[in-house]
Design an enzyme around this catalytic site. Structure first.
Site, PDB file in Angstrom:
ATOM      1  N   ARG A   1      65.488  55.577  40.102  1.00 60.81           N
ATOM      2  CA  ARG A   1      64.552  55.028  41.088  1.00 60.81           C
ATOM      3  C   ARG A   1      65.027  53.678  41.624  1.00 60.81           C
ATOM      4  O   ARG A   1      65.140  53.470  42.829  1.00 60.81           O
ATOM      5  CB  ARG A   1      63.157  54.859  40.460  1.00 60.81           C
TER       6      ARG A   1
ATOM      7  N   SER B   1      67.645  66.524  25.906  1.00 62.76           N
ATOM      8  CA  SER B   1      66.444  66.591  25.069  1.00 62.76           C
ATOM      9  C   SER B   1      66.526  65.446  24.075  1.00 62.76           C
ATOM     10  O   SER B   1      66.862  64.307  24.449  1.00 62.76           O
ATOM     11  CB  SER B   1      66.346  67.956  24.396  1.00 62.76           C
TER      12      SER B   1
ATOM     13  N   TYR C   1      55.956  62.961  23.779  1.00 61.76           N
ATOM     14  CA  TYR C   1      57.410  62.967  23.979  1.00 61.76           C
ATOM     15  C   TYR C   1      58.021  64.263  23.436  1.00 61.76           C
ATOM     16  O   TYR C   1      58.811  64.931  24.125  1.00 61.76           O
ATOM     17  CB  TYR C   1      58.016  61.740  23.295  1.00 61.76           C
TER      18      TYR C   1
ATOM     19  N   LYS D   1      60.062  67.231  25.380  1.00 63.11           N
ATOM     20  CA  LYS D   1      61.446  67.592  25.028  1.00 63.11           C
ATOM     21  C   LYS D   1      61.560  69.005  24.467  1.00 63.11           C
ATOM     22  O   LYS D   1      62.573  69.675  24.676  1.00 63.11           O
ATOM     23  CB  LYS D   1      62.006  66.556  24.042  1.00 63.11           C
TER      24      LYS D   1
HETATM   25  N1  LIG Z   1      67.754  56.168  23.495  1.00 59.53           N
HETATM   26  C1  LIG Z   1      67.374  57.061  22.597  1.00 59.53           C
HETATM   27  O1  LIG Z   1      67.100  56.730  21.442  1.00 59.53           O
HETATM   28  C2  LIG Z   1      67.312  58.501  22.964  1.00 59.53           C
HETATM   29  C3  LIG Z   1      67.184  58.932  24.272  1.00 59.53           C
HETATM   30  N2  LIG Z   1      67.098  60.268  24.553  1.00 59.53           N
HETATM   31  C4  LIG Z   1      66.938  60.714  25.936  1.00 59.53           C
HETATM   32  O2  LIG Z   1      68.067  60.325  26.686  1.00 59.53           O
HETATM   33  C5  LIG Z   1      67.708  60.043  28.024  1.00 59.53           C
HETATM   34  C6  LIG Z   1      68.193  58.657  28.426  1.00 59.53           C
HETATM   35  O3  LIG Z   1      67.632  57.715  27.552  1.00 59.53           O
HETATM   36  P1  LIG Z   1      68.085  56.181  27.561  1.00 59.53           P
HETATM   37  O4  LIG Z   1      69.459  56.080  28.027  1.00 59.53           O
HETATM   38  O5  LIG Z   1      67.699  55.633  26.256  1.00 59.53           O
HETATM   39  O6  LIG Z   1      67.044  55.631  28.660  1.00 59.53           O
HETATM   40  P2  LIG Z   1      67.027  54.264  29.524  1.00 59.53           P
HETATM   41  O7  LIG Z   1      65.596  53.824  29.537  1.00 59.53           O
HETATM   42  O8  LIG Z   1      68.050  53.307  29.073  1.00 59.53           O
HETATM   43  O9  LIG Z   1      67.389  54.812  30.979  1.00 59.53           O
HETATM   44  C7  LIG Z   1      66.535  55.703  31.620  1.00 59.53           C
HETATM   45  C8  LIG Z   1      67.104  56.100  32.959  1.00 59.53           C
HETATM   46  O10 LIG Z   1      66.244  57.053  33.582  1.00 59.53           O
HETATM   47  C9  LIG Z   1      65.895  56.588  34.879  1.00 59.53           C
HETATM   48  N3  LIG Z   1      64.559  57.061  35.229  1.00 59.53           N
HETATM   49  C10 LIG Z   1      63.406  56.840  34.539  1.00 59.53           C
HETATM   50  N4  LIG Z   1      62.373  57.378  35.183  1.00 59.53           N
HETATM   51  C11 LIG Z   1      62.866  57.973  36.303  1.00 59.53           C
HETATM   52  C12 LIG Z   1      62.274  58.679  37.385  1.00 59.53           C
HETATM   53  N5  LIG Z   1      60.943  58.886  37.451  1.00 59.53           N
HETATM   54  N6  LIG Z   1      63.075  59.166  38.363  1.00 59.53           N
HETATM   55  C13 LIG Z   1      64.411  58.944  38.314  1.00 59.53           C
HETATM   56  N7  LIG Z   1      65.017  58.270  37.331  1.00 59.53           N
HETATM   57  C14 LIG Z   1      64.259  57.790  36.326  1.00 59.53           C
HETATM   58  C15 LIG Z   1      65.985  55.061  34.758  1.00 59.53           C
HETATM   59  O11 LIG Z   1      66.139  54.397  35.991  1.00 59.53           O
HETATM   60  P3  LIG Z   1      64.887  53.865  36.876  1.00 59.53           P
HETATM   61  O12 LIG Z   1      63.897  53.287  35.921  1.00 59.53           O
HETATM   62  O13 LIG Z   1      65.462  52.903  37.833  1.00 59.53           O
HETATM   63  O14 LIG Z   1      64.356  55.080  37.574  1.00 59.53           O
HETATM   64  C16 LIG Z   1      67.235  54.936  33.908  1.00 59.53           C
HETATM   65  O15 LIG Z   1      68.375  55.099  34.702  1.00 59.53           O
HETATM   66  C17 LIG Z   1      66.188  60.220  28.090  1.00 59.53           C
HETATM   67  O16 LIG Z   1      65.892  61.498  28.576  1.00 59.53           O
HETATM   68  C18 LIG Z   1      65.756  60.093  26.644  1.00 59.53           C
HETATM   69  O17 LIG Z   1      64.561  60.763  26.384  1.00 59.53           O
HETATM   70  C19 LIG Z   1      67.145  61.209  23.579  1.00 59.53           C
HETATM   71  C20 LIG Z   1      67.268  60.831  22.279  1.00 59.53           C
HETATM   72  C21 LIG Z   1      67.367  59.470  21.856  1.00 59.53           C
HETATM   73  C1  LIG Z   2      67.575  70.943   8.197  1.00 54.81           C
HETATM   74  C2  LIG Z   2      67.727  69.527   8.009  1.00 54.81           C
HETATM   75  C3  LIG Z   2      67.548  68.686   9.201  1.00 54.81           C
HETATM   76  C4  LIG Z   2      67.640  67.255   8.834  1.00 54.81           C
HETATM   77  C5  LIG Z   2      67.626  66.245   9.912  1.00 54.81           C
HETATM   78  C6  LIG Z   2      66.286  65.724  10.258  1.00 54.81           C
HETATM   79  C7  LIG Z   2      66.376  64.475  11.068  1.00 54.81           C
HETATM   80  C8  LIG Z   2      65.239  64.343  12.045  1.00 54.81           C
HETATM   81  C9  LIG Z   2      65.180  63.002  12.676  1.00 54.81           C
HETATM   82  C10 LIG Z   2      64.477  63.011  13.987  1.00 54.81           C
HETATM   83  C11 LIG Z   2      64.755  61.780  14.760  1.00 54.81           C
HETATM   84  C12 LIG Z   2      64.119  61.772  16.107  1.00 54.81           C
HETATM   85  C13 LIG Z   2      64.692  60.667  16.940  1.00 54.81           C
HETATM   86  C14 LIG Z   2      64.177  60.696  18.318  1.00 54.81           C
HETATM   87  C15 LIG Z   2      64.963  59.760  19.203  1.00 54.81           C
HETATM   88  C16 LIG Z   2      64.343  59.614  20.509  1.00 54.81           C
HETATM   89  O1  LIG Z   2      64.368  60.497  21.316  1.00 54.81           O
HETATM   90  C17 LIG Z   2      63.637  58.324  20.706  1.00 54.81           C
HETATM   91  N1  LIG Z   2      64.471  57.199  20.456  1.00 54.81           N
HETATM   92  C18 LIG Z   2      63.085  58.230  22.055  1.00 54.81           C
HETATM   93  O2  LIG Z   2      64.120  58.282  22.903  1.00 54.81           O
END
Ligand SMILES: NC(=O)C1=CN([C@@H]2O[C@H](COP(=O)(O)OP(=O)(O)OC[C@H]3O[C@@H](n4cnc5c(N)ncnc54)[C@H](OP(=O)(O)O)[C@@H]3O)[C@@H](O)[C@H]2O)C=CC1
Ligand SMILES: CCCCCCCCCCCCCCCC(=O)[C@@H](N)CO
Length: 324
Positions: free
Chosen positions: A70, A173, A187, A191
């Site tokens: 955005r 995801s 969340y 996902k």
């Molecule tokens: N970090 C984590 O621990 C984990 C993250 N994930 C997933 O990975 C992905 C990225 O996460 P992460 O890098 O941490 O996120 P960030 O918050 O660092 O970045 C999010 C990005 O998404 C964009 N965004 C958010 N809303 C919108 C929208 N409505 N339209 C278009 N773009 C959008 C943001 O830009 P802008 O706001 O300018 O739109 C930004 O570029 C996500 O889907 C998250 O759920 C999964 C597991 C773990």
């Molecule tokens: C069969 C054995 C399996 C064992 C492994 C179990 C571990 C589960 C841990 C779940 C961690 C969830 C993190 C979410 C991260 C995320 O998406 C947020 N940071 C928001 O972005």
């Protein structure tokens, strides 16, 4: 050793091979390569965190990269940082994934896509009781409906491409999209939804040589996570710590290798690998070796999963006992 003992041993050694041959017959085969060099890659949420790392690596590998988000300023900053680290210019496009018309316009303006990575996402961890309806809606709208908007907008051109080369649609995801975690009701729902979308979509687009991947990262060091950590329920942190945290670059590396090999499930660390085996369900699998591992370790993985659940419910019980 008697002859019968020897033949028994030989049979034992042969069993896995016979089993593999059987799997070869029932698992739909075809190892695949989806090159990204010189191809057009669109990464949503590419201005920050995991998306930015994905964009950096794709640019470095010679892909033609477009990032979508955005905020235009953040996009410009991301573009400058990618130029600094790779010497390559990526294209930027601003749109809110929740607005279908805007997404359609953005997708049409950037030209046909070979690899669509739906990575945008928001996350606010909170007990459902304490979470605002607005935050719940945002997570479902941006993470899930936004992804539908992207696929609906990009698919027609992806399907009507003239070369029949394999292309990919990938969804970001989370491990919280494989197992429900305290504090992640909305969340996790968003996902888990991506997995359903991906499984059904793969059947619909396989005839067009389009390959679907779902990536499941653990906690990853990004601006988004830093923000989330400011107000995260203690129990969410305790349970999520069951899986080791990663750097955005490491997640991006795993994601690209999974996407390029056309893997349906893309785990990112050892815990993620175990989770993917434990939750394989009826997901497609193109690797005989992985199918073999899934089948022979299914029972054991269920035991491991139950041990994790046991320990998580223990933490929840302790927490409540201390806060009475
Ligand atoms: N970090 C984590 O621990 C984990 C993250 N994930 C997933 O990975 C992905 C990225 O996460 P992460 O890098 O941490 O996120 P960030 O918050 O660092 O970045 C999010 C990005 O998404 C964009 N965004 C958010 N809303 C919108 C929208 N409505 N339209 C278009 N773009 C959008 C943001 O830009 P802008 O706001 O300018 O739109 C930004 O570029 C996500 O889907 C998250 O759920 C999964 C597991 C773990
Ligand atoms: C069969 C054995 C399996 C064992 C492994 C179990 C571990 C589960 C841990 C779940 C961690 C969830 C993190 C979410 C991260 C995320 O998406 C947020 N940071 C928001 O972005």
């Amino acid at each position: 050793m008697a002859v019968s003992d020897l033949s028994f041993l030989a049979l034992c050694a042969l069993l896995p091979i016979i089993f593999l041959i059987f799997l070869k017959l029932i698992v739909r085969p075809r190892p695949i390569k989806i090159p990204i060099k010189s191809r057009h890659v669109l990464i949503t949420g590419g201005s920050s965190g995991i998306g930015l790392a994905l964009a950096n690596q794709a640019a470095a590998e010679g892909a033609r990269v477009t990032i979508l988000a955005r905020n235009l300023e953040k996009l410009e900053e991301a573009k400058a940082s990618i130029r600094l680290s790779t010497g390559i210019d990526v294209a930027i496009v601003s749109a809110d994934v929740c607005d279908f018309e805007a997404v359609k316009e953005a997708v049409d303006s950037v030209g046909p896509i070979d690899v669509l990575v739906c990575n945008q996402g928001v996350f606010v961890a909170q007990e459902l009781e304490n979470q605002e309806m607005k935050e719940i809606r945002d997570m479902i709208e941006i993470n899930l409906i936004g992804t539908f908007n992207l696929v609906k907008a990009a698919l027609p051109a992806m399907k009507s491409r003239t070369d029949r080369k394999p292309v990919s649609i990938a969804f970001m995801s989370s491990q919280a999209g494989q197992v429900g975690i305290y504090g992640y009701t909305a969340y996790s729902a968003s996902k888990f939804g991506l997995r359903g979308l991906a499984e059904a979509l793969q059947q619909e687009v396989i005839a067009d040589n389009i390959h679907v991947s779902v990536i499941f990262p653990p906690d990853t060091d990004t601006p988004g996570l830093a923000e989330e950590n400011k107000r995260k329920p203690r129990l969410t942190s305790i349970i999520a710590a069951s899986s080791g945290a990663m750097k955005a670059d490491e997640v991006a590396k795993k994601a690209w290798s999974g996407i390029k090999s056309g893997s349906f499930f893309v785990p990112c660390n050892l815990e993620g690998f175990m989770l993917s085996v434990a939750t394989a369900g009826l997901s497609p699998q193109r690797s005989y070796l992985m199918a073999f591992v899934e089948v022979i370790s299914a029972g054991l993985m269920r035991v491991a999963g139950l041990c994790f659940q046991w320990s998580w419910y223990g933490s929840i019980e302790n927490f409540h006992a201390q806060h009475k």
